[in-house]
Design an enzyme around this catalytic site. Structure first.
Site, PDB file in Angstrom:
ATOM      1  N   CYS A  85       0.841  -1.197   0.000  1.00 25.00           N
ATOM      2  CA  CYS A  85       0.000   0.000   0.000  1.00 25.00           C
ATOM      3  C   CYS A  85       0.879   1.251   0.000  1.00 25.00           C
ATOM      4  O   CYS A  85       1.790   1.375   0.819  1.00 25.00           O
ATOM      5  CB  CYS A  85      -0.911  -0.020   1.221  1.00 25.00           C
ATOM      6  SG  CYS A  85      -1.890   1.483   1.406  1.00 25.00           S
ATOM      7  N   GLU A  86       0.585   2.163  -0.906  1.00 24.16           N
ATOM      8  CA  GLU A  86       1.422   3.358  -1.015  1.00 24.16           C
ATOM      9  C   GLU A  86       1.185   4.357   0.117  1.00 24.16           C
ATOM     10  O   GLU A  86       1.960   5.295   0.294  1.00 24.16           O
ATOM     11  CB  GLU A  86       1.197   4.047  -2.357  1.00 24.16           C
ATOM     12  CG  GLU A  86      -0.187   4.598  -2.573  1.00 24.16           C
ATOM     13  CD  GLU A  86      -0.374   5.167  -3.973  1.00 24.16           C
ATOM     14  OE1 GLU A  86      -1.100   6.150  -4.102  1.00 24.16           O
ATOM     15  OE2 GLU A  86       0.216   4.624  -4.926  1.00 24.16           O
ATOM     16  N   HIS A  87       0.134   4.168   0.900  1.00 27.47           N
ATOM     17  CA  HIS A  87      -0.156   5.118   1.978  1.00 27.47           C
ATOM     18  C   HIS A  87       0.713   4.897   3.209  1.00 27.47           C
ATOM     19  O   HIS A  87       1.178   5.845   3.835  1.00 27.47           O
ATOM     20  CB  HIS A  87      -1.635   5.029   2.371  1.00 27.47           C
ATOM     21  CG  HIS A  87      -2.559   5.430   1.275  1.00 27.47           C
ATOM     22  ND1 HIS A  87      -3.870   5.000   1.193  1.00 27.47           N
ATOM     23  CD2 HIS A  87      -2.359   6.204   0.186  1.00 27.47           C
ATOM     24  CE1 HIS A  87      -4.437   5.503   0.121  1.00 27.47           C
ATOM     25  NE2 HIS A  87      -3.543   6.235  -0.513  1.00 27.47           N
ATOM     26  N   HIS A  88       0.925   3.631   3.589  1.00 28.13           N
ATOM     27  CA  HIS A  88       1.705   3.321   4.791  1.00 28.13           C
ATOM     28  C   HIS A  88       2.871   2.376   4.514  1.00 28.13           C
ATOM     29  O   HIS A  88       3.588   1.989   5.434  1.00 28.13           O
ATOM     30  CB  HIS A  88       0.805   2.686   5.852  1.00 28.13           C
ATOM     31  CG  HIS A  88      -0.302   3.570   6.313  1.00 28.13           C
ATOM     32  ND1 HIS A  88      -1.584   3.481   5.821  1.00 28.13           N
ATOM     33  CD2 HIS A  88      -0.312   4.584   7.214  1.00 28.13           C
ATOM     34  CE1 HIS A  88      -2.343   4.382   6.402  1.00 28.13           C
ATOM     35  NE2 HIS A  88      -1.601   5.069   7.252  1.00 28.13           N
ATOM     36  N   GLN A 126      -5.466  -0.684  -3.944  1.00 23.49           N
ATOM     37  CA  GLN A 126      -6.184  -1.788  -4.569  1.00 23.49           C
ATOM     38  C   GLN A 126      -7.125  -1.312  -5.670  1.00 23.49           C
ATOM     39  O   GLN A 126      -7.260  -1.961  -6.717  1.00 23.49           O
ATOM     40  CB  GLN A 126      -6.970  -2.560  -3.505  1.00 23.49           C
ATOM     41  CG  GLN A 126      -7.714  -3.773  -4.059  1.00 23.49           C
ATOM     42  CD  GLN A 126      -8.366  -4.597  -2.984  1.00 23.49           C
ATOM     43  OE1 GLN A 126      -7.880  -4.639  -1.852  1.00 23.49           O
ATOM     44  NE2 GLN A 126      -9.462  -5.255  -3.296  1.00 23.49           N
ATOM     45  N   HIS A 154      -5.587  -6.124   3.996  1.00 25.40           N
ATOM     46  CA  HIS A 154      -4.632  -5.014   4.053  1.00 25.40           C
ATOM     47  C   HIS A 154      -4.001  -4.888   5.437  1.00 25.40           C
ATOM     48  O   HIS A 154      -4.709  -4.853   6.445  1.00 25.40           O
ATOM     49  CB  HIS A 154      -5.331  -3.696   3.703  1.00 25.40           C
ATOM     50  CG  HIS A 154      -5.727  -3.595   2.275  1.00 25.40           C
ATOM     51  ND1 HIS A 154      -5.115  -2.723   1.396  1.00 25.40           N
ATOM     52  CD2 HIS A 154      -6.649  -4.273   1.553  1.00 25.40           C
ATOM     53  CE1 HIS A 154      -5.663  -2.855   0.192  1.00 25.40           C
ATOM     54  NE2 HIS A 154      -6.593  -3.790   0.269  1.00 25.40           N
ATOM     55  N   CYS A 156      -2.751  -2.313   6.713  1.00 21.40           N
ATOM     56  CA  CYS A 156      -3.128  -1.067   7.381  1.00 21.40           C
ATOM     57  C   CYS A 156      -4.477  -1.190   8.085  1.00 21.40           C
ATOM     58  O   CYS A 156      -4.805  -0.361   8.929  1.00 21.40           O
ATOM     59  CB  CYS A 156      -3.129   0.097   6.394  1.00 21.40           C
ATOM     60  SG  CYS A 156      -4.205  -0.135   4.974  1.00 21.40           S
TER      61      CYS A 156
END
Length: 201
Positions: A85-88, A126, A154, A156
């Site tokens: 995941c590119e956020h975390h 996703q 996920h 996260c």
């Protein structure tokens, strides 16, 4: 562009220091190198042409009934994938299910797997991953319809925040004939049946 392992290793060392750890203690001395190797694997798809495997198609017009196009979808279920995941920068993993309604050309099933793997080997979300897979297939095959269903867990969600270990995320991306919910209902049912069979087994 290949992952810069040396730089990743150095930045990992700095990260360990930033969280108050000693990167020279016995348990951590090899961690920067291990993380660099891990990132080289996880992000091998950055800069790669994910649609390249779709270039080798097979004509169905030369079969026993050349005037007849396939009447139903090609459905490949339960393609295991993992991404980050590119956020975390936490992993997410699950299954991809791909269906397409062929025109005159079909593609080897392994090519569909490679498309998924290449797009997944990048920092991702996703929702975009499913759309990228669907668009690549729709753009490079003469498919009359494309459906991509992703079901993933996920990190996260399962390991931070609300910490819901059983939660999974389902996304649908569609092109052509399968943009109509009624047209894809049978495929969704088949995908769901496969998931139930797996849980029962």
């Amino acid at each position: 562009m290949a992952v810069d392992r040396e730089r990743v290793a150095e930045l990992t060392r700095q990260l360990l220091e930033a969280i108050g750890e000693d990167p020279d203690r016995p348990g951590l001395t090899q961690t920067p190198t291990r993380v660099a190797e891990l990132y080289a694997e996880f992000f091998a798809g950055v800069g790669e042409d994910a649609a390249a495997p779709l270039a080798r198609t097979i004509s169905v017009a030369h079969g026993p009934a050349p005037e007849t196009l396939p009447s139903g979808a090609v459905l490949l279920r339960d393609i295991r994938f993992r991404s980050v995941c590119e956020h975390h920068l936490l992993p997410f993993a699950g299954h991809a299910h791909i269906a397409y309604l062929p025109g005159e050309q079909v593609v080897g099933l392994g090519s569909l797997v490679r498309v998924v793997e290449t797009f997944a080997a990048r920092p991702q979300v996703q929702e975009r991953l499913g759309e990228q897979i669907a668009e690549a297939i729709a753009s490079h095959l003469d498919a009359r319809g494309v459906l991509v269903v992703l079901d993933a867990s996920h990190g996260c969600v399962t390991m931070r925040g609300g910490r819901q270990p059983a939660a999974s995320t389902l996304t649908i991306a569609a092109r052509g004939d399968y943009t109509e919910p009624a047209a894809r209902a049978e495929l969704i049912a088949l995908i769901g049946a496969g998931a139930r069979d797996e849980r029962a087994g």
